[in-house]
Design a protein around this motif. Structure first.
Motif, short mmCIF file in Angstrom:
data_model
loop_
_atom_site.label_atom_id
_atom_site.label_comp_id
_atom_site.label_asym_id
_atom_site.label_seq_id
_atom_site.Cartn_x
_atom_site.Cartn_y
_atom_site.Cartn_z
N ALA A 30 0.79 -1.13 0.13
CA ALA A 30 0.02 0.06 0.14
C ALA A 30 0.72 1.43 0.09
O ALA A 30 0.61 2.22 -0.79
CB ALA A 30 -0.91 -0.08 1.17
N ALA A 31 2.01 1.08 0.76
CA ALA A 31 3.03 2.59 0.90
C ALA A 31 3.60 2.60 -0.74
O ALA A 31 3.56 3.79 -1.01
CB ALA A 31 3.96 2.21 1.76
N ALA A 32 3.84 1.47 -1.28
CA ALA A 32 4.58 1.59 -2.63
C ALA A 32 3.30 2.35 -3.50
O ALA A 32 3.79 3.16 -4.59
CB ALA A 32 4.84 0.40 -3.19
N GLU A 33 2.19 1.86 -3.40
CA GLU A 33 1.10 2.31 -4.16
C GLU A 33 0.82 3.88 -3.99
O GLU A 33 0.60 4.77 -5.10
CB GLU A 33 -0.16 1.46 -4.05
N ASP A 34 0.93 4.17 -2.79
CA ASP A 34 0.57 5.41 -2.37
C ASP A 34 1.73 6.54 -2.79
O ASP A 34 1.64 7.61 -3.32
CB ASP A 34 0.77 5.74 -0.93
N ARG A 35 3.03 5.78 -2.84
CA ARG A 35 3.96 6.75 -3.35
C ARG A 35 3.96 7.25 -4.81
O ARG A 35 4.24 8.23 -5.14
CB ARG A 35 5.48 5.77 -2.84
N ALA A 36 3.82 5.89 -5.51
CA ALA A 36 3.60 6.25 -7.04
C ALA A 36 2.48 7.22 -7.39
O ALA A 36 2.42 7.91 -8.20
CB ALA A 36 3.56 4.94 -7.73
N VAL A 37 1.22 6.83 -6.77
CA VAL A 37 0.04 7.71 -7.05
C VAL A 37 0.43 9.26 -6.63
O VAL A 37 0.10 10.12 -7.19
CB VAL A 37 -1.15 7.03 -6.37
N GLY A 38 1.02 9.61 -5.38
CA GLY A 38 1.39 10.56 -5.03
C GLY A 38 2.14 11.59 -5.97
O GLY A 38 2.01 12.56 -6.09
N ALA A 39 3.29 10.82 -6.47
CA ALA A 39 4.24 11.34 -7.61
C ALA A 39 3.46 11.70 -8.65
O ALA A 39 3.46 13.04 -9.04
CB ALA A 39 5.13 10.53 -7.75
N ALA A 40 2.61 10.87 -8.98
CA ALA A 40 1.65 11.19 -10.23
C ALA A 40 0.89 12.46 -10.09
O ALA A 40 0.67 13.48 -11.01
CB ALA A 40 0.91 10.13 -10.54
N GLU A 133 0.76 -0.53 -13.48
CA GLU A 133 1.08 -1.51 -12.49
C GLU A 133 2.57 -1.84 -12.13
O GLU A 133 2.58 -1.99 -10.80
CB GLU A 133 0.13 -2.97 -12.90
N ARG A 134 3.34 -1.83 -12.82
CA ARG A 134 4.70 -1.98 -12.39
C ARG A 134 5.35 -0.82 -11.60
O ARG A 134 6.04 -1.31 -10.66
CB ARG A 134 5.50 -2.32 -13.83
N ASP A 135 4.74 0.34 -11.76
CA ASP A 135 5.33 1.40 -11.02
C ASP A 135 4.56 1.16 -9.43
O ASP A 135 5.15 1.64 -8.49
CB ASP A 135 4.77 2.61 -11.67
N LEU A 136 3.38 0.84 -9.55
CA LEU A 136 2.68 0.63 -8.28
C LEU A 136 3.40 -0.35 -7.61
O LEU A 136 3.10 -0.39 -6.28
CB LEU A 136 0.96 0.29 -8.58
N ARG A 137 3.83 -1.33 -8.11
CA ARG A 137 4.44 -2.48 -7.27
C ARG A 137 5.90 -2.41 -7.19
O ARG A 137 6.77 -3.40 -6.81
CB ARG A 137 4.27 -3.99 -8.07
N ARG A 138 6.69 -1.03 -7.49
CA ARG A 138 7.90 -1.28 -7.59
C ARG A 138 8.61 -0.99 -6.40
O ARG A 138 8.40 -0.71 -5.31
CB ARG A 138 8.59 0.20 -8.29
N GLY A 139 9.50 -1.98 -6.00
CA GLY A 139 10.17 -2.33 -4.73
C GLY A 139 9.39 -3.25 -3.70
O GLY A 139 10.11 -3.70 -2.86
N VAL A 140 8.24 -3.66 -4.18
CA VAL A 140 7.39 -4.37 -3.33
C VAL A 140 7.95 -5.95 -3.49
O VAL A 140 8.14 -6.55 -2.08
CB VAL A 140 6.13 -4.55 -3.87
N SER A 141 8.29 -6.60 -4.42
CA SER A 141 8.98 -7.88 -4.40
C SER A 141 10.17 -7.89 -3.45
O SER A 141 10.43 -8.82 -2.78
CB SER A 141 9.08 -8.17 -5.89
#
Length: 416
Positions: A30-40, A133-141
């Motif tokens: 969720a933090a990775a998604e929020d970070r990507a969405v926030g930057a956009a 989607e790849r940006d929303l999951r960046r660093g999650v794996s």
């Protein structure tokens, strides 16, 4: 028990780790998604400011620069229906935002961010950005992999600690088992160490030590009682010796005195055997059986009983004391004389077998009911202890006694 404790701790730790790591993994996603969405959103809002202040050429250059530098394609839909930036057809979200409003829409391939720019002369412009989607999951794996490694490390550490704790619990229990085995083998001086292990194990060790001491005291009292009982028989035996000396026939007197002397030796052996602490008894079965067969052969000759003896030459060591083995042989031969008619023949066979010796006493009588081997059971008016004495002697060596008709077999082992 050690394995079960380890499994129990493993199950508990797995539950704890799952309850801790799974929410943490979801939180990281969720933090990775929020970070990507926030930057956009930040980028879209910055371009929204340019839409209201910059000229069309500067706006176009800024949007093209944003699309080059950022992985999120940005498109600006102007009020006149033209678009600047990535070539994307107006979506339902863009048309809705044109009526006034900014929001985020989730799609199977990512997130669509639309920002409405109001107050323009021609109407409302819309800045659209799309986060794949790849940006929303960046660093999650990678974060999840780190969590998995940390969880596995914690699990292994917990297993190591649980194993040490299990050893601390199991070792005193094993010591108790070893002490119990020693006591069952006859080592009444074995004692447990009450200072080791949990309080419950220490309590069991203390109770076991008290039990061992009590058993030792009871056995000592039993030995003394047996010795006292044997000593009391000396008085009637002395009277019997005096009566034998008073017989008119010298031959009869000599025979009776010989029997009294044998009885005296037997009583002395009983007293000595009762008072000594038994420790790994052993004797030569060939010598003991030969001596007892020779003794009974005299009485057999008086009763016209044929005696056949087939004894392997010694030494044949067995794990029984000489008095105990002699008592067993006397019990078996005494049964033949007591429960068969005069003239009935008998045979004694002693042969070496792997691990010990085998003694077989057989007669030509009707045979023995196997139920009569129980202690105190007799069908001939006797005490019923003879066969039980033989059985206990065989079992004390680790062997056994078997009855087949008029044939009694004692299995005598060398090592118990």
């Amino acid at each position: 028990m050690r394995r079960r404790l380890a499994l129990l701790v493993s199950a508990a730790m797995v539950l704890v780790l799952v309850a801790f790591l799974v929410p943490l993994a979801l939180l990281l996603r969720a933090a990775a998604e929020d970070r990507a969405v926030g930057a956009a959103k930040t980028q879209a809002q910055a371009l929204g400011v340019l839409v209201g202040t910059a000229d069309p050429r500067s706006l176009r250059l800024s949007v093209e620069q944003a699309n080059v530098d950022d992985a999120h394609p940005v498109t600006v839909f102007l009020p006149d229906g033209s678009a600047v930036g990535a070539a994307v057809a107006p979506t339902p979200a863009v048309r809705l935002a044109a009526q006034g409003g900014s929001f985020t829409v989730a799609h199977p391939g990512g997130r669509e961010i639309v920002v409405a720019v109001q107050g323009l002369p021609g109407g409302t412009a819309v800045v659209r950005s799309f986060v794949p989607e790849r940006d929303l999951r960046r660093g999650v794996s990678r974060s999840w992999l780190v969590l998995a490694v940390v969880g596995a490390g914690l699990l292994l550490l917990g297993l190591a600690v649980a194993d040490r704790l299990a050893v601390a619990v199991v070792r005193p229990i094993r010591d108790l088992a070893a002490v119990s085995e020693g006591l069952s083998a006859g080592d009444l001086e074995r004692r447990a160490r009450p200072g080791d292990g949990p309080p419950e194990v220490r309590a069991v060790a203390t109770a076991l030590n008290r039990l061992a001491a009590r058993i030792r005291d009871l056995l000592r009292q039993e030995r003394e009682a047996a010795a006292d009982l044997s000593h009391r028989m000396r008085t009637p035996m002395t009277a019997l010796r005096l009566d034998a000396e008073g017989l008119a026939d010298p031959a009869d007197a000599a025979r009776m005195l010989a029997h009294v002397a044998a009885l005296d030796r037997a009583l002395t052996a009983v007293i000595e055997d009762a008072r000594r602490e038994r420790d790994a008894p052993s004797c030569d079965a060939a010598a003991v059986v030969a001596e007892r067969v020779a003794f009974w052969a005299v009485l057999a000759e008086d009763q016209a009983r044929p005696v056949r003896a087939a004894l392997d030459p010694g030494p044949l060591p067995v794990a029984a004391s000489a008095p105990d083995l002699a008592a067993a042989v006397d019990a078996l031969l005494g049964n033949v004389f007591a429960h068969t008619d005069e003239g009935v023949g008998l045979s004694v066979t002693l042969r070496a077998v792997p691990g010990g010796a085998e003694l077989v006493v057989a007669d030509e009588g009707p045979g023995i009911d196997p139920a009569a081997s129980a202690r105190g059971t007799s069908g001939g008016g006797s005490t019923g202890l003879g066969l039980d004495i033989a059985r206990r002697t065989a079992e004390s060596t680790g062997g056994r006694m078997s009855i087949a008709g008029a044939r009694v077999t004692l299995e005598l082992l060398t090592d118990r």
